[in-house]
Scaffold this motif. Structure first.
Motif, short mmCIF file in Angstrom:
data_model
loop_
_atom_site.label_atom_id
_atom_site.label_comp_id
_atom_site.label_asym_id
_atom_site.label_seq_id
_atom_site.Cartn_x
_atom_site.Cartn_y
_atom_site.Cartn_z
N HIS A 118 -39.93 19.84 19.62
CA HIS A 118 -39.20 19.90 18.34
C HIS A 118 -40.15 19.71 17.16
O HIS A 118 -40.03 20.38 16.14
CB HIS A 118 -38.09 18.84 18.30
CG HIS A 118 -36.81 19.30 18.93
ND1 HIS A 118 -36.13 20.42 18.51
CD2 HIS A 118 -36.09 18.79 19.96
CE1 HIS A 118 -35.05 20.58 19.23
NE2 HIS A 118 -34.99 19.61 20.14
N GLY A 139 -29.63 15.78 19.17
CA GLY A 139 -28.47 15.27 19.90
C GLY A 139 -28.82 14.07 20.75
O GLY A 139 -27.95 13.26 21.09
N ASP A 169 -21.33 14.71 16.73
CA ASP A 169 -20.44 15.36 17.71
C ASP A 169 -19.22 14.48 18.01
O ASP A 169 -18.11 14.99 18.21
CB ASP A 169 -21.21 15.70 18.99
CG ASP A 169 -22.27 16.76 18.74
OD1 ASP A 169 -22.15 17.52 17.76
OD2 ASP A 169 -23.24 16.83 19.51
N ASP A 186 -20.77 19.34 9.11
CA ASP A 186 -21.66 19.67 7.99
C ASP A 186 -20.93 20.63 7.03
O ASP A 186 -20.85 20.39 5.81
CB ASP A 186 -22.92 20.32 8.58
CG ASP A 186 -23.98 20.68 7.54
OD1 ASP A 186 -23.88 20.19 6.41
OD2 ASP A 186 -24.91 21.44 7.88
N GLY A 270 -32.20 19.43 16.31
CA GLY A 270 -31.00 20.18 15.95
C GLY A 270 -30.39 19.79 14.61
O GLY A 270 -29.91 20.65 13.86
N ASN A 274 -28.97 20.54 9.36
CA ASN A 274 -27.91 20.01 8.49
C ASN A 274 -28.21 20.26 7.00
O ASN A 274 -29.24 19.83 6.48
CB ASN A 274 -27.76 18.51 8.75
CG ASN A 274 -26.60 17.91 7.99
OD1 ASN A 274 -26.75 17.52 6.84
ND2 ASN A 274 -25.45 17.85 8.62
O1 KG4 Z 1 -32.09 19.45 19.18
P1 KG4 Z 1 -30.80 19.92 19.73
O2 KG4 Z 1 -30.55 21.41 19.81
O3 KG4 Z 1 -30.58 19.36 21.17
C1 KG4 Z 1 -31.08 18.14 21.56
O4 KG4 Z 1 -32.29 18.11 21.95
O5 KG4 Z 1 -30.33 17.17 21.47
O6 KG4 Z 1 -29.68 19.21 18.84
C2 KG4 Z 1 -28.32 19.40 19.08
C3 KG4 Z 1 -27.56 18.49 18.15
C4 KG4 Z 1 -26.08 18.48 18.42
O7 KG4 Z 1 -25.64 17.14 18.43
C5 KG4 Z 1 -25.50 19.26 17.23
O8 KG4 Z 1 -24.19 18.87 16.89
C6 KG4 Z 1 -26.47 18.87 16.14
O9 KG4 Z 1 -27.73 18.92 16.78
N1 KG4 Z 1 -26.45 19.79 14.99
C7 KG4 Z 1 -26.03 19.43 13.76
C8 KG4 Z 1 -26.12 20.59 12.96
N2 KG4 Z 1 -26.58 21.62 13.74
C9 KG4 Z 1 -26.79 21.10 14.98
N3 KG4 Z 1 -25.61 18.24 13.29
C10 KG4 Z 1 -25.27 18.17 11.99
N4 KG4 Z 1 -25.31 19.25 11.16
C11 KG4 Z 1 -25.73 20.46 11.59
N5 KG4 Z 1 -25.77 21.49 10.75
#
Ligand code: KG4
Ligand code: ZN
Length: 334
Positions: A118, A139, A169, A186, A270, A274
């Protein structure tokens, strides 16, 4: 300079992805197969289904990526794979596949920590500037990391309970939004106003975070209103929640930048997608003369481009795994 082509493999959660990156920053081709639509039917990622879907698609995704890049395995210099953290069954598919490819084609196998991936999403198409502070928001993680140079990670703070994406979430579920709710909370937050008095989470002098309290405050407010027969204004709640979360993330990040006397901030994971967080960090960085790097949205969520990019630097400092590389559900960033 001779070129180094790294083939990256990512399968730690619900995306099967393969990518080829040249010299750690130049993306040649990437394929991402998301299982999101399937898991949305269950309100979250079902690990057993996710592993099965990775098995079914990994060969196709690798072939597709090589085809897109007009390359063969012979032209690849090393194979980088996410070994952890993540869902163990999902990680196993990636590591087993990567080990097998490395054995058959006699290529070095590079183990990559998912969060290093990341972070190196910020190295795609450009290069990291050091020293830097990385705000990792996903996440599964919420961490502030100090980096003096490539592939040196000093964790200066992290969440004591829920990760920020996880809290998003869970709050989304209270607001009856489908999985994955983070992006929807968001979006909804922009349709509301900040009327609910939620606490500013763990507003102390540490670099740690805690999001379970604010999540519980959202749940309790919702229950109390229901008991009184009153309607919860979902947009206003999304707005109040997002404001508080963004405020504490921005505040602690700024303090870390000042204490470490750092002028480069990168955002990873992720939740870097936001809008509220992006805007707030942009404003804070302009005010404080900090150079900010946030990946394009497609590199914020899980993808193998970031794994191949990180793999290049991991290889440079001598990280290499044997054929029996173990997948790890939990592991410190290193
Ligand atoms: O990094 P990622 O793809 O997976 C992990 O490694 O965890 O992150 C996924 C997380 C999820 O909880 C998703 O709801 C959150 O990122 N996420 C967001 C947004 N886009 C993705 N949370 C808040 N606002 C967003 N725009
Ligand atoms: Zn991730």
């Amino acid at each position: 300079m001779t070129n180094t082509y790294i083939l990256g493999i990512e399968s730690s959660c619900d995306e099967t992805s393969v990518s080829i990156v040249r010299n750690g920053y130049d993306e040649i081709a990437t394929v991402v197969l998301s299982q999101m639509d399937t898991h949305a039917n269950y309100g979250g990622v079902v690990p057993e289904i996710a592993s099965r879907m990775h098995v079914e698609s990994i060969t196709i995704v690798i072939e597709e990526c090589l085809k897109k890049a007009h390359m063969t395995m012979d032209e690849i210099d090393a194979i980088a794979v996410t070994y952890g953290p993540g869902l163990i069954g999902c990680l196993l598919i990636g590591t087993t596949f990567a080990s097998t490819l490395s054995y058959i084609y006699n290529k070095p196998l590079i183990p990559v920590h998912h969060i290093a991936g990341h972070i190196y999403a910020n190295n795609i198409g450009k290069q990291l500037k050091f020293p830097l502070i990385a705000l990792v928001v996903s996440g599964g993680h919420t961490e502030l990391v100090f980096m003096k140079e490539d592939y040196s990670f000093k964790i200066i703070g992290g969440t004591l309970d829920d990760a920020v994406g996880e809290a998003y979430d869970k709050v989304a579920r209270v607001l009856n939004l489908p999985y994955p709710g983070g992006p929807l909370v968001d979006k909804l937050s922009y349709e509301g106003i900040d009327t609910y008095s939620l606490p500013l989470p763990l507003d102390d002098n540490s670099y740690n975070f805690s999001f379970s309290g604010i999540k519980s405050a959202v749940i309790n407010t919702s229950h109390n209103l229901k008991q009184r027969g009153e309607e919860l204004n979902k947009a206003n709640m999304a707005c109040s929640f997002q404001n508080r979360v963004v405020e504490i993330l921005t505040k602690k990040t700024l303090r870390a930048l000042k204490e470490y006397d750092v002028h480069n901030l990168i955002v990873a994971g992720g939740v870097a997608a936001n809008s509220g967080l992006r805007d707030s960090l942009k404003e804070m960085c302009i005010k404080n003369n900090i150079e900010l790097s946030i990946p394009e949205i497609k590199y914020c969520t899980d993808n193998a481009t970031m794994i191949a990019a990180a793999g290049y630097y991991a290889k440079k400092i001598g990280k290499q795994a044997d054929i029996d590389l173990k997948a790890k559900a939990n592991d410190e960033l290193n």
